[in-house]
Design a protein around this motif. Sequence first.
Motif, PDB file in Angstrom:
ATOM      1  N   GLY A  85     -20.089  16.459  17.740  1.00 38.14           N
ATOM      2  CA  GLY A  85     -20.682  15.602  16.402  1.00 38.14           C
ATOM      3  C   GLY A  85     -19.468  14.714  16.077  1.00 38.14           C
ATOM      4  N   GLU A  86     -18.526  14.943  16.303  1.00 37.19           N
ATOM      5  CA  GLU A  86     -17.276  14.122  15.767  1.00 37.19           C
ATOM      6  C   GLU A  86     -17.523  12.677  16.810  1.00 37.19           C
ATOM      7  OE1 GLU A  86     -12.423  14.246  16.036  1.00 37.19           O
ATOM      8  OE2 GLU A  86     -13.325  15.865  16.226  1.00 37.19           O
ATOM      9  N   ALA A  87     -17.747  12.839  18.190  1.00 36.05           N
ATOM     10  CA  ALA A  87     -17.861  11.779  18.939  1.00 36.05           C
ATOM     11  C   ALA A  87     -18.988  10.863  18.406  1.00 36.05           C
ATOM     12  CB  ALA A  87     -17.939  12.300  20.361  1.00 36.05           C
ATOM     13  N   ILE A  88     -20.042  11.371  18.027  1.00 39.06           N
ATOM     14  CA  ILE A  88     -21.480  10.665  17.451  1.00 39.06           C
ATOM     15  C   ILE A  88     -21.073  10.083  16.253  1.00 39.06           C
ATOM     16  CG2 ILE A  88     -23.922  10.825  16.909  1.00 39.06           C
ATOM     17  CD1 ILE A  88     -24.007  13.286  18.912  1.00 39.06           C
ATOM     18  N   HIS A  89     -20.285  10.736  15.286  1.00 36.29           N
ATOM     19  CA  HIS A  89     -19.891   9.923  14.281  1.00 36.29           C
ATOM     20  C   HIS A  89     -19.176   8.735  14.443  1.00 36.29           C
ATOM     21  CE1 HIS A  89     -21.057  13.813  11.563  1.00 36.29           C
ATOM     22  NE2 HIS A  89     -21.971  12.661  11.049  1.00 36.29           N
ATOM     23  N   MET A  90     -18.313   8.677  15.567  1.00 36.38           N
ATOM     24  CA  MET A  90     -17.507   7.421  15.702  1.00 36.38           C
ATOM     25  C   MET A  90     -18.440   6.113  16.075  1.00 36.38           C
ATOM     26  SD  MET A  90     -14.601   9.182  17.824  1.00 36.38           S
ATOM     27  CE  MET A  90     -13.439  10.260  17.126  1.00 36.38           C
ATOM     28  N   LEU A  91     -19.646   6.456  16.268  1.00 30.22           N
ATOM     29  CA  LEU A  91     -20.469   5.375  16.761  1.00 30.22           C
ATOM     30  C   LEU A  91     -21.120   4.729  15.510  1.00 30.22           C
ATOM     31  CD1 LEU A  91     -22.409   7.325  19.551  1.00 30.22           C
ATOM     32  CD2 LEU A  91     -20.595   5.725  19.927  1.00 30.22           C
ATOM     33  N   HIS A  92     -21.787   3.592  16.019  1.00 32.85           N
ATOM     34  CA  HIS A  92     -22.571   2.681  14.757  1.00 32.85           C
ATOM     35  C   HIS A  92     -23.801   3.379  14.627  1.00 32.85           C
ATOM     36  CE1 HIS A  92     -19.549  -0.516  15.090  1.00 32.85           C
ATOM     37  NE2 HIS A  92     -20.005  -0.749  16.277  1.00 32.85           N
ATOM     38  N   GLN A  93     -24.394   3.357  13.215  1.00 31.00           N
ATOM     39  CA  GLN A  93     -25.572   4.079  13.302  1.00 31.00           C
ATOM     40  C   GLN A  93     -26.672   3.844  14.054  1.00 31.00           C
ATOM     41  OE1 GLN A  93     -25.669   6.319  10.570  1.00 31.00           O
ATOM     42  NE2 GLN A  93     -27.695   6.616  11.865  1.00 31.00           N
ATOM     43  N   TYR A 119     -26.975  26.836  11.699  1.00 27.55           N
ATOM     44  CA  TYR A 119     -25.667  26.818  12.579  1.00 27.55           C
ATOM     45  C   TYR A 119     -25.526  25.205  13.038  1.00 27.55           C
ATOM     46  CZ  TYR A 119     -22.300  27.630  16.470  1.00 27.55           C
ATOM     47  OH  TYR A 119     -21.283  27.538  17.190  1.00 27.55           O
ATOM     48  N   VAL A 120     -26.571  24.761  13.633  1.00 28.70           N
ATOM     49  CA  VAL A 120     -26.309  23.548  14.148  1.00 28.70           C
ATOM     50  C   VAL A 120     -26.079  22.323  13.137  1.00 28.70           C
ATOM     51  CG1 VAL A 120     -27.696  23.620  16.311  1.00 28.70           C
ATOM     52  CG2 VAL A 120     -28.972  22.974  14.301  1.00 28.70           C
ATOM     53  N   PRO A 121     -26.467  22.334  11.882  1.00 28.60           N
ATOM     54  CA  PRO A 121     -26.125  21.187  10.641  1.00 28.60           C
ATOM     55  C   PRO A 121     -24.536  21.168  10.599  1.00 28.60           C
ATOM     56  CG  PRO A 121     -27.942  22.407  10.048  1.00 28.60           C
ATOM     57  CD  PRO A 121     -27.300  23.312  11.058  1.00 28.60           C
ATOM     58  N   ASN A 122     -23.941  22.465  10.808  1.00 29.80           N
ATOM     59  CA  ASN A 122     -22.643  22.404  10.644  1.00 29.80           C
ATOM     60  C   ASN A 122     -21.686  21.232  11.537  1.00 29.80           C
ATOM     61  OD1 ASN A 122     -22.561  24.537   8.856  1.00 29.80           O
ATOM     62  ND2 ASN A 122     -22.786  26.101  10.745  1.00 29.80           N
ATOM     63  N   PHE A 123     -22.369  20.757  12.691  1.00 25.06           N
ATOM     64  CA  PHE A 123     -21.612  20.019  13.534  1.00 25.06           C
ATOM     65  C   PHE A 123     -22.114  18.665  13.412  1.00 25.06           C
ATOM     66  CE2 PHE A 123     -21.775  24.384  15.240  1.00 25.06           C
ATOM     67  CZ  PHE A 123     -20.535  24.661  15.079  1.00 25.06           C
ATOM     68  N   TYR A 124     -23.385  18.501  13.051  1.00 22.48           N
ATOM     69  CA  TYR A 124     -23.972  17.115  12.973  1.00 22.48           C
ATOM     70  C   TYR A 124     -25.308  17.086  12.286  1.00 22.48           C
ATOM     71  CZ  TYR A 124     -25.683  12.177  14.127  1.00 22.48           C
ATOM     72  OH  TYR A 124     -25.856  11.281  14.350  1.00 22.48           O
ATOM     73  N   GLU A 125     -25.529  16.390  11.513  1.00 23.73           N
ATOM     74  CA  GLU A 125     -26.759  16.705  10.466  1.00 23.73           C
ATOM     75  C   GLU A 125     -27.846  16.700  11.304  1.00 23.73           C
ATOM     76  OE1 GLU A 125     -24.284  14.352  10.175  1.00 23.73           O
ATOM     77  OE2 GLU A 125     -25.086  12.249   9.944  1.00 23.73           O
ATOM     78  N   LYS A 126     -28.121  15.994  12.360  1.00 30.28           N
ATOM     79  CA  LYS A 126     -29.267  15.919  13.159  1.00 30.28           C
ATOM     80  C   LYS A 126     -29.290  16.663  14.394  1.00 30.28           C
ATOM     81  CE  LYS A 126     -30.978  11.504  11.476  1.00 30.28           C
ATOM     82  NZ  LYS A 126     -31.040   9.905  11.604  1.00 30.28           N
ATOM     83  N   ILE A 190     -15.351  10.555  24.573  1.00 32.51           N
ATOM     84  CA  ILE A 190     -16.955  10.619  24.588  1.00 32.51           C
ATOM     85  C   ILE A 190     -17.450   9.688  23.977  1.00 32.51           C
ATOM     86  CG2 ILE A 190     -18.912  12.179  24.035  1.00 32.51           C
ATOM     87  CD1 ILE A 190     -17.219  14.858  24.365  1.00 32.51           C
ATOM     88  N   ALA A 191     -16.959   9.317  22.799  1.00 26.74           N
ATOM     89  CA  ALA A 191     -17.560   8.144  22.234  1.00 26.74           C
ATOM     90  C   ALA A 191     -17.497   6.747  22.849  1.00 26.74           C
ATOM     91  CB  ALA A 191     -16.961   7.950  20.704  1.00 26.74           C
ATOM     92  N   ALA A 192     -16.246   6.500  23.628  1.00 30.04           N
ATOM     93  CA  ALA A 192     -16.173   5.446  24.252  1.00 30.04           C
ATOM     94  C   ALA A 192     -17.511   5.519  25.522  1.00 30.04           C
ATOM     95  CB  ALA A 192     -14.696   5.412  24.826  1.00 30.04           C
TER      96      ALA A 192
END
Length: 198
Positions: A85-93, A119-126, A190-192
Amino acid sequence: MSRIFFVILAVVVFVGAVIGGRNFFLYDRNKVTTVGTVNIGGPFNLIDQTGKAVTEKDFAGKYMLIYFGYTFCPDVCPTSLSIMGEAIHMLHQKQQDKVVPIFITIDPERDTPEVMAAYVPNFYEKMVGLTGSMQNIKAAAKAFKVFYAKANEDDPDGNYTMDHGSTTYLMGPHGRYVTHFTHGTPATAIAAKLAEYL
Ligand code: NI
């Protein structure tokens, strides 16, 4: 070195080659999976956290970040999913819109769609949470070469745990394997890597 040593060595190599084939010479099989054609992934027939039946076709055109685990997992799964979730949040929309993080349970007995939905929305909304029949979960895990097995089955409270692989797979828009991340890969790495594709 005596001649007998070389004779023995030759025999060992020959027998190894016959028994092990190609893999005898490839001591790091994980490394090999990052090059050439990789047979990881495939069709799946599962149920999402809203109770809807889904297959890999529902994600066509999107990258998928896939992780297998279970909601009762005390440590490894929450860590991996938080990092995802953290990695995906680092990306542009716009990049975020091209990738779907998917958590597939290997414990469908406890992980009903309702449990997954909480459970799953705790890590990334989608984030998508997939469960299904024992048989279909088994087939999905097999396609991704993910090992899992019940552990502590004799727990007096019935709180068994699951042993399971902890690799995160990046699948391409056509559902084909792109790369994978081993447990402990930092979110920045991961984000990179994702940014190279998205
Ligand atoms: Ni886990």
